[in-house]
Scaffold this active site. Structure first.
Site, PDB file in Angstrom:
ATOM      1  N   ALA A 268      17.194  -7.268  17.251  1.00  0.00           N
ATOM      2  CA  ALA A 268      17.989  -7.522  18.156  1.00  0.00           C
ATOM      3  C   ALA A 268      18.077  -6.510  19.208  1.00  0.00           C
ATOM      4  CB  ALA A 268      19.000  -8.192  17.690  1.00  0.00           C
TER       5      ALA A 268
ATOM      6  N   GLY B 285      11.931  -5.592  18.902  1.00  0.00           N
ATOM      7  CA  GLY B 285      11.200  -5.319  17.539  1.00  0.00           C
ATOM      8  C   GLY B 285       9.760  -4.986  18.083  1.00  0.00           C
TER       9      GLY B 285
ATOM     10  N   LEU C  72      -1.886   5.750  29.777  1.00  0.00           N
ATOM     11  CA  LEU C  72      -1.661   7.030  30.351  1.00  0.00           C
ATOM     12  C   LEU C  72      -0.398   6.564  31.469  1.00  0.00           C
ATOM     13  CD1 LEU C  72      -5.133   7.899  31.420  1.00  0.00           C
ATOM     14  CD2 LEU C  72      -3.837   8.659  29.489  1.00  0.00           C
ATOM     15  N   GLY C  73       0.516   5.681  31.157  1.00  0.00           N
ATOM     16  CA  GLY C  73       1.503   5.446  32.130  1.00  0.00           C
ATOM     17  C   GLY C  73       1.090   4.926  33.211  1.00  0.00           C
ATOM     18  N   ALA C  74       1.373   5.188  34.517  1.00  0.00           N
ATOM     19  CA  ALA C  74       1.152   4.783  35.805  1.00  0.00           C
ATOM     20  C   ALA C  74      -0.386   5.181  36.088  1.00  0.00           C
ATOM     21  CB  ALA C  74       1.969   5.562  36.761  1.00  0.00           C
TER      22      ALA C  74
ATOM     23  N   ASP D 172      12.291  -2.661  34.528  1.00  0.00           N
ATOM     24  CA  ASP D 172      12.573  -2.275  33.117  1.00  0.00           C
ATOM     25  C   ASP D 172      11.239  -2.128  32.403  1.00  0.00           C
ATOM     26  OD1 ASP D 172      13.473  -1.807  30.794  1.00  0.00           O
ATOM     27  OD2 ASP D 172      14.440  -3.677  30.437  1.00  0.00           O
TER      28      ASP D 172
ATOM     29  N   THR E 224      10.895  -1.570  29.120  1.00  0.00           N
ATOM     30  CA  THR E 224      11.189  -2.069  27.926  1.00  0.00           C
ATOM     31  C   THR E 224      10.085  -2.942  27.500  1.00  0.00           C
ATOM     32  OG1 THR E 224      13.591  -1.359  27.975  1.00  0.00           O
ATOM     33  CG2 THR E 224      12.731  -2.565  25.844  1.00  0.00           C
TER      34      THR E 224
ATOM     35  N   ASP F  75       4.457  -2.759  24.101  1.00  0.00           N
ATOM     36  CA  ASP F  75       4.253  -3.903  23.307  1.00  0.00           C
ATOM     37  C   ASP F  75       3.283  -5.095  23.962  1.00  0.00           C
ATOM     38  OD1 ASP F  75       5.368  -2.692  21.150  1.00  0.00           O
ATOM     39  OD2 ASP F  75       7.443  -3.256  21.826  1.00  0.00           O
TER      40      ASP F  75
ATOM     41  N   GLY G 258      14.367  -6.517  29.700  1.00  0.00           N
ATOM     42  CA  GLY G 258      14.090  -6.611  28.414  1.00  0.00           C
ATOM     43  C   GLY G 258      12.558  -6.671  28.005  1.00  0.00           C
TER      44      GLY G 258
END
Length: 325
Positions: free
Chosen positions: A28, A55, A242-244, A267, A269, A273, A308
């Site tokens: 959570a 998670g 490599l991100g952006a 966001d 986050t 995943d 989220g």
């Protein structure tokens, strides 16, 4: 516009019958949004605290399921209200939750701070995830053995991760390991059973004990040297995010650059995943690692446009609609 080839691959992911198994964590996520991240010892004002499903393993499973893949998640939740909350969201995303056990323990949690640029800090408390034992994994060995691909991260005890990888390896199930939370020295037993490693650029350099480019330009990086260093660790296939700047796919000595997609990030986050879940889905559908990573760029890009982790993941229809506007 989305590349037509990638559009067709995404649309067809749900038409394949091969399944995915994921062993690992559900949390959570206690999330607060603030103008900027606090410095050590500093207090900053934030907005309303929200609780979102997360998670790493739960996120990866939900991402793959929402784009049409058949996913079974093996793990544990606690005996609290967070367990009901997490299971409901996974079920709604289309994840098979039959192999998730309920234990007399608190469910896993994370505390996340997100700034106005979409960057975040995360603190993880394992809870019931820490009780995913090798014996629990073995109880569900048939699910792993019947899967085309197994997804693993390191939010579960290492001996349980290794046990899952061994079971998959023994049954010719492709093993994709996300080295996160990061371990600089992966156990040899895990490396031997791992078919594909997923790390970001900083983690790769720490694992291989090599320097990052001083100008942060990964185009001119010594990728041949990285390939040789990975091979010395018995790793023939890897995806480096490599991100952006996109990602790099290393596949038995070949190196392919995958461009990122441009979005207005809200966001980040759970974006990693979403990327991992899409690669799992692509591999289960029989796609190449390169094509799977191309698809993953769009799915992760879509996720960055919402708040989220699981809450920001889209269906194929939503993702293709955004990038075909």
């Amino acid at each position: 516009m989305m590349d037509q080839h990638i559009h067709e691959l995404l649309v067809n992911i749900g038409t394949h019958n091969q399944s995915i198994s994921v062993v690992g964590s559900m949390n959570a996520d206690y999330t607060v949004f603030t103008e900027r991240l606090p410095q050590p010892g500093e207090t900053v004002e934030g907005g309303q605290l929200v609780i979102l499903p997360g998670g790493k393993s739960g996120n990866q499973s939900a991402s793959a399921a929402k784009i049409g893949a058949h996913v079974s998640l093996i793990g544990a939740v606690g005996n609290d209200s967070n367990a009901d909350f997490l299971l409901a969201h996974l079920h709604n995303a289309g994840v098979d939750t039959q192999a998730i056990e309920r234990l007399e323990a608190p469910s896993g949690t994370t505390v996340i701070t997100v700034d106005s640029e979409g960057e975040n800090t995360i603190v993880y408390s394992p809870g019931s995830n820490g009780q995913v034992t090798p014996s629990l994994v073995r109880k569900h060995s048939e699910t792993i053995a019947q899967s085309a691909v197994l997804g693993l991260c390191l939010e579960s005890p290492m001996d349980s991760v290794i046990e899952a990888a061994r079971i998959a390896h023994a049954h010719n199930t492709t093993v994709l390991v996300n080295n996160s939370p990061f371990h600089e020295d992966l156990p040899e037993a895990l490396r031997e059973a791992c078919d594909i490693l997923l790390v970001n650029e900083h983690e790769m350099c720490q694992m291989l004990h090599i320097d990052e480019p001083s100008d942060e330009d990964w185009h001119n990086f010594d990728w041949d040297g990285a390939i040789q260093a990975l091979q010395a660790l018995q790793i023939e296939c890897a995806v480096i995010t490599l991100g952006a700047q996109g990602s790099v796919v290393i596949d038995h000595g070949t190196c392919t650059r995958i461009d990122s997609v441009r979005v207005q990030a809200v966001d980040t986050t759970g974006c990693g995943d979403a990327f991992m879940g899409t690669i799992l889905a692509g591999l289960a559908a029989g796609y190449s690692l390169q094509d799977s990573a191309h698809c993953a760029s769009y799915v992760a890009g879509f996720a960055a446009t919402g708040h989220g982790a699981q809450a920001s993941y889209g269906t194929v229809e939503q993702i293709t609609a955004l990038f075909n506007e």
